[in-house]
Every structure is written in C-alpha cells, then in structure tokens.
Design a protein around this motif. Structure first.
Motif, PDB file in Angstrom:
ATOM      1  N   GLY A 150     -28.275  29.601   1.059  1.00  0.00           N
ATOM      2  CA  GLY A 150     -28.368  30.574  -0.024  1.00  0.00           C
ATOM      3  C   GLY A 150     -27.244  31.590   0.031  1.00  0.00           C
ATOM      4  N   HIS A 151     -26.945  32.177  -1.115  1.00  0.00           N
ATOM      5  CA  HIS A 151     -25.911  33.215  -1.169  1.00  0.00           C
ATOM      6  C   HIS A 151     -26.402  34.436  -0.385  1.00  0.00           C
ATOM      7  N   PRO A 152     -25.607  34.967   0.542  1.00  0.00           N
ATOM      8  CA  PRO A 152     -26.076  36.037   1.419  1.00  0.00           C
ATOM      9  C   PRO A 152     -26.375  37.360   0.728  1.00  0.00           C
ATOM     10  N   ASP A 153     -25.866  37.573  -0.474  1.00  0.00           N
ATOM     11  CA  ASP A 153     -26.106  38.841  -1.165  1.00  0.00           C
ATOM     12  C   ASP A 153     -27.056  38.660  -2.352  1.00  0.00           C
ATOM     13  N   GLU A 154     -27.781  37.545  -2.389  1.00  0.00           N
ATOM     14  CA  GLU A 154     -28.657  37.238  -3.519  1.00  0.00           C
ATOM     15  C   GLU A 154     -30.118  37.409  -3.126  1.00  0.00           C
ATOM     16  N   THR A 155     -30.891  38.030  -4.004  1.00  0.00           N
ATOM     17  CA  THR A 155     -32.325  38.167  -3.747  1.00  0.00           C
ATOM     18  C   THR A 155     -33.038  36.880  -4.151  1.00  0.00           C
ATOM     19  N   ILE A 156     -34.237  36.726  -3.679  1.00  0.00           N
ATOM     20  CA  ILE A 156     -35.045  35.560  -4.027  1.00  0.00           C
ATOM     21  C   ILE A 156     -35.284  35.525  -5.533  1.00  0.00           C
ATOM     22  N   SER A 157     -35.515  36.672  -6.135  1.00  0.00           N
ATOM     23  CA  SER A 157     -35.775  36.742  -7.575  1.00  0.00           C
ATOM     24  C   SER A 157     -34.571  36.272  -8.380  1.00  0.00           C
ATOM     25  N   ALA A 158     -33.382  36.750  -8.035  1.00  0.00           N
ATOM     26  CA  ALA A 158     -32.168  36.342  -8.739  1.00  0.00           C
ATOM     27  C   ALA A 158     -31.921  34.848  -8.547  1.00  0.00           C
TER      28      ALA A 158
ATOM     29  N   ARG B 289     -33.848  40.197 -14.764  1.00  0.00           N
ATOM     30  CA  ARG B 289     -33.235  41.502 -14.487  1.00  0.00           C
ATOM     31  C   ARG B 289     -32.536  41.503 -13.130  1.00  0.00           C
ATOM     32  N   ALA B 290     -33.146  40.851 -12.135  1.00  0.00           N
ATOM     33  CA  ALA B 290     -32.531  40.754 -10.810  1.00  0.00           C
ATOM     34  C   ALA B 290     -31.239  39.951 -10.884  1.00  0.00           C
ATOM     35  N   TYR B 291     -31.254  38.859 -11.643  1.00  0.00           N
ATOM     36  CA  TYR B 291     -30.048  38.045 -11.813  1.00  0.00           C
ATOM     37  C   TYR B 291     -28.954  38.853 -12.503  1.00  0.00           C
ATOM     38  N   GLN B 292     -29.297  39.563 -13.566  1.00  0.00           N
ATOM     39  CA  GLN B 292     -28.323  40.384 -14.284  1.00  0.00           C
ATOM     40  C   GLN B 292     -27.735  41.459 -13.374  1.00  0.00           C
ATOM     41  N   SER B 293     -28.577  42.059 -12.548  1.00  0.00           N
ATOM     42  CA  SER B 293     -28.105  43.071 -11.606  1.00  0.00           C
ATOM     43  C   SER B 293     -27.087  42.480 -10.636  1.00  0.00           C
ATOM     44  N   GLU B 294     -27.377  41.280 -10.136  1.00  0.00           N
ATOM     45  CA  GLU B 294     -26.448  40.603  -9.224  1.00  0.00           C
ATOM     46  C   GLU B 294     -25.150  40.269  -9.948  1.00  0.00           C
ATOM     47  N   ALA B 295     -25.263  39.692 -11.143  1.00  0.00           N
ATOM     48  CA  ALA B 295     -24.087  39.243 -11.889  1.00  0.00           C
ATOM     49  C   ALA B 295     -23.173  40.404 -12.266  1.00  0.00           C
ATOM     50  N   MET B 296     -23.753  41.558 -12.535  1.00  0.00           N
ATOM     51  CA  MET B 296     -22.959  42.716 -12.952  1.00  0.00           C
ATOM     52  C   MET B 296     -22.580  43.625 -11.788  1.00  0.00           C
ATOM     53  N   GLY B 297     -23.038  43.302 -10.586  1.00  0.00           N
ATOM     54  CA  GLY B 297     -22.693  44.089  -9.404  1.00  0.00           C
ATOM     55  C   GLY B 297     -23.316  45.469  -9.384  1.00  0.00           C
ATOM     56  N   ARG B 298     -24.472  45.624 -10.040  1.00  0.00           N
ATOM     57  CA  ARG B 298     -25.103  46.949 -10.111  1.00  0.00           C
ATOM     58  C   ARG B 298     -25.547  47.476  -8.752  1.00  0.00           C
ATOM     59  N   GLN B 299     -25.774  46.585  -7.806  1.00  0.00           N
ATOM     60  CA  GLN B 299     -26.252  47.013  -6.497  1.00  0.00           C
ATOM     61  C   GLN B 299     -25.110  47.466  -5.594  1.00  0.00           C
TER      62      GLN B 299
ATOM     63  N   PRO C 257     -22.147  49.606  -3.959  1.00  0.00           N
ATOM     64  CA  PRO C 257     -21.797  51.023  -3.839  1.00  0.00           C
ATOM     65  C   PRO C 257     -20.556  51.318  -4.675  1.00  0.00           C
ATOM     66  N   ASP C 258     -20.362  52.553  -5.055  1.00  0.00           N
ATOM     67  CA  ASP C 258     -19.216  52.952  -5.865  1.00  0.00           C
ATOM     68  C   ASP C 258     -17.888  52.492  -5.245  1.00  0.00           C
ATOM     69  N   ALA C 259     -17.800  52.527  -3.936  1.00  0.00           N
ATOM     70  CA  ALA C 259     -16.553  52.162  -3.257  1.00  0.00           C
ATOM     71  C   ALA C 259     -16.146  50.702  -3.509  1.00  0.00           C
ATOM     72  N   TYR C 260     -17.094  49.841  -3.882  1.00  0.00           N
ATOM     73  CA  TYR C 260     -16.818  48.425  -4.113  1.00  0.00           C
ATOM     74  C   TYR C 260     -16.697  48.053  -5.585  1.00  0.00           C
ATOM     75  N   ARG C 261     -16.936  48.985  -6.456  1.00  0.00           N
ATOM     76  CA  ARG C 261     -16.875  48.685  -7.903  1.00  0.00           C
ATOM     77  C   ARG C 261     -15.442  48.759  -8.398  1.00  0.00           C
ATOM     78  N   CYS C 262     -15.111  47.839  -9.296  1.00  0.00           N
ATOM     79  CA  CYS C 262     -13.783  47.852  -9.939  1.00  0.00           C
ATOM     80  C   CYS C 262     -13.750  48.995 -10.936  1.00  0.00           C
ATOM     81  N   ARG C 263     -12.667  49.700 -10.957  1.00  0.00           N
ATOM     82  CA  ARG C 263     -12.549  50.840 -11.886  1.00  0.00           C
ATOM     83  C   ARG C 263     -11.494  50.602 -12.895  1.00  0.00           C
TER      84      ARG C 263
END
Length: 88
Positions: free
Chosen positions: A28-36, A70-80, A82-88
């Motif tokens: 499984g993908h290490p940063d993916e929840t069971i729901s996603a 919603r969990a999948y969308q959160s993963e796909a959009m990188g909502r989880q 931290p600010d330091a890892y988000r593209c600006r």
C-alpha cells in the motif's frame, strides 16, 4: 499553535496509514489512509474496494457523508500536507 484535537487527529491518521501499509504487507501507499485506498480501489473495479468503501462510509455516516471520497480528495489535493511541503 496546534490544538489538542488536531494532535489527536494527526495520531489517528498516522495509525490509519500504518495499518494500511501493514495490511497490504508493504504494498500500500505509505501516505494513504484505508478510506482513501478503499475509494481508489472501488474506482479501479477491485473487489476489496467494492466491499470496503460501503462499509467504511456506513461507519462514518454519523460524522460525515461520503467519507471515503472525501479522504481520497484530501490525499489527491495534498490537503494533509504541512505548509512547508505545499507548492506555492
């Protein structure tokens, strides 16, 4: 500053992600929840997704509708992330 509720949520998500990797024996993908993963697998037509996604969504129904989507969308959009890892 991060509140207690957010810290608890972070811990629960980390446990969820670890459980997913352990259940899949590391596949499984290490940063993916069971729901996603359940939503993703259902969209891929996999039996596990067709079974898991409705069960998980039913469990979370009192708290949130369409939890797995919603969990999948959160993963796909990188909502989880931290600010330091988000593209600006």
């Amino acid at each position: 500053m991060m509140g207690v509720k957010q810290r608890i949520l972070n811990i629960l998500i980390a446990i969820d992600q670890l459980a997913w990797v352990l259940l899949t024996l590391g596949k499984g993908h290490p940063d993916e929840t069971i729901s996603a993963a359940a939503w993703r697998m259902e969209q891929q037509g996999k039996l596990a997704g067709r079974i898991l996604r409705p069960l998980i969504d039913a469990l979370f129904r009192p708290l949130e509708r369409d939890h797995c989507w919603r969990a999948y969308q959160s993963e796909a959009m990188g909502r989880q992330l931290p600010d330091a890892y988000r593209c600006r």
